[in-house]
Design a protein around this motif. Structure first.
Motif, short mmCIF file in Angstrom:
data_model
loop_
_atom_site.label_atom_id
_atom_site.label_comp_id
_atom_site.label_asym_id
_atom_site.label_seq_id
_atom_site.Cartn_x
_atom_site.Cartn_y
_atom_site.Cartn_z
N LEU A 36 65.64 33.88 35.36
CA LEU A 36 65.79 32.64 35.87
C LEU A 36 65.06 32.32 37.21
N LEU A 37 64.84 33.26 38.03
CA LEU A 37 64.29 33.11 39.10
C LEU A 37 62.88 33.33 39.19
N HIS A 38 62.24 33.89 37.90
CA HIS A 38 60.92 34.14 37.99
C HIS A 38 60.08 33.21 38.21
N THR A 45 74.09 26.56 42.53
CA THR A 45 74.50 25.47 41.51
C THR A 45 73.63 25.64 40.24
N GLU A 46 72.49 25.63 40.42
CA GLU A 46 71.48 25.55 39.11
C GLU A 46 71.64 26.88 38.39
N LEU A 47 71.90 28.03 39.25
CA LEU A 47 72.20 29.29 38.48
C LEU A 47 73.33 29.51 37.77
N THR A 48 74.45 29.05 38.46
CA THR A 48 75.74 28.94 37.73
C THR A 48 75.78 27.99 36.53
N PRO A 56 81.69 31.91 41.79
CA PRO A 56 82.09 33.40 42.52
C PRO A 56 81.31 34.50 41.74
N ASN A 57 81.06 34.21 40.16
CA ASN A 57 80.44 35.42 39.58
C ASN A 57 79.20 35.56 40.02
N VAL A 58 78.36 34.57 40.00
CA VAL A 58 77.06 34.43 40.34
C VAL A 58 76.61 34.71 41.74
N SER A 59 77.71 34.43 42.73
CA SER A 59 77.39 35.00 44.09
C SER A 59 77.74 36.42 44.11
#
Length: 119
Positions: A36-38, A45-48, A56-59
């Motif tokens: 996703l960051l590529h 929030t966007e990643l979540t 919390p999982n993404v963090s």
């Protein structure tokens, strides 16, 4: 010195560091975050939302990627933006994907050969 001989000459401590890097990349959710960051930085929030999981999982995964030096972060007000800090991770991913693709193609070719009728 070739890449092969470089790996064979690493000290045990250096090999531990290499193993740590592979452990960080051994989690599919972290690979999804890198994917996703590529294309550019994203906030948490966007990643979540994209991963359809909890903040919390993404963090947790971002923290591991950051500690490994693969992801960086910047804060703008209350929003944290994440970005790729070490783009060479994609070279490694490309090598693995190419190798897997070749392996799958070879297996498919073998399986196609087993489906033929014997004379």
């Amino acid at each position: 010195m070739s890449t092969r001989s470089r790996v064979l000459s690493l000290s045990p401590d250096a090999l531990d560091l290499v193993a740590d890097r592979f452990r960080v990349l051994a989690e599919p959710q972290r690979l999804r975050i890198l994917q996703l960051l590529h294309d550019g930085e994203k906030n948490v929030t966007e990643l979540t939302d994209s991963l359809q999981t909890t903040q919390p999982n993404v963090s947790k995964h971002l923290r591991m990627l950051q500690e490994a030096g693969l992801v960086g972060r910047r804060q703008a007000g209350n929003t944290v933006y994440c970005f790729i800090a070490d783009p060479t991770v994609f070279d490694l991913c490309d090598l693995v994907c190419t190798s897997l693709s070749e392996r799958v193609a070879a297996h498919a070719q073998l399986l196609a050969g087993t489906g033929r009728k014997r004379r």
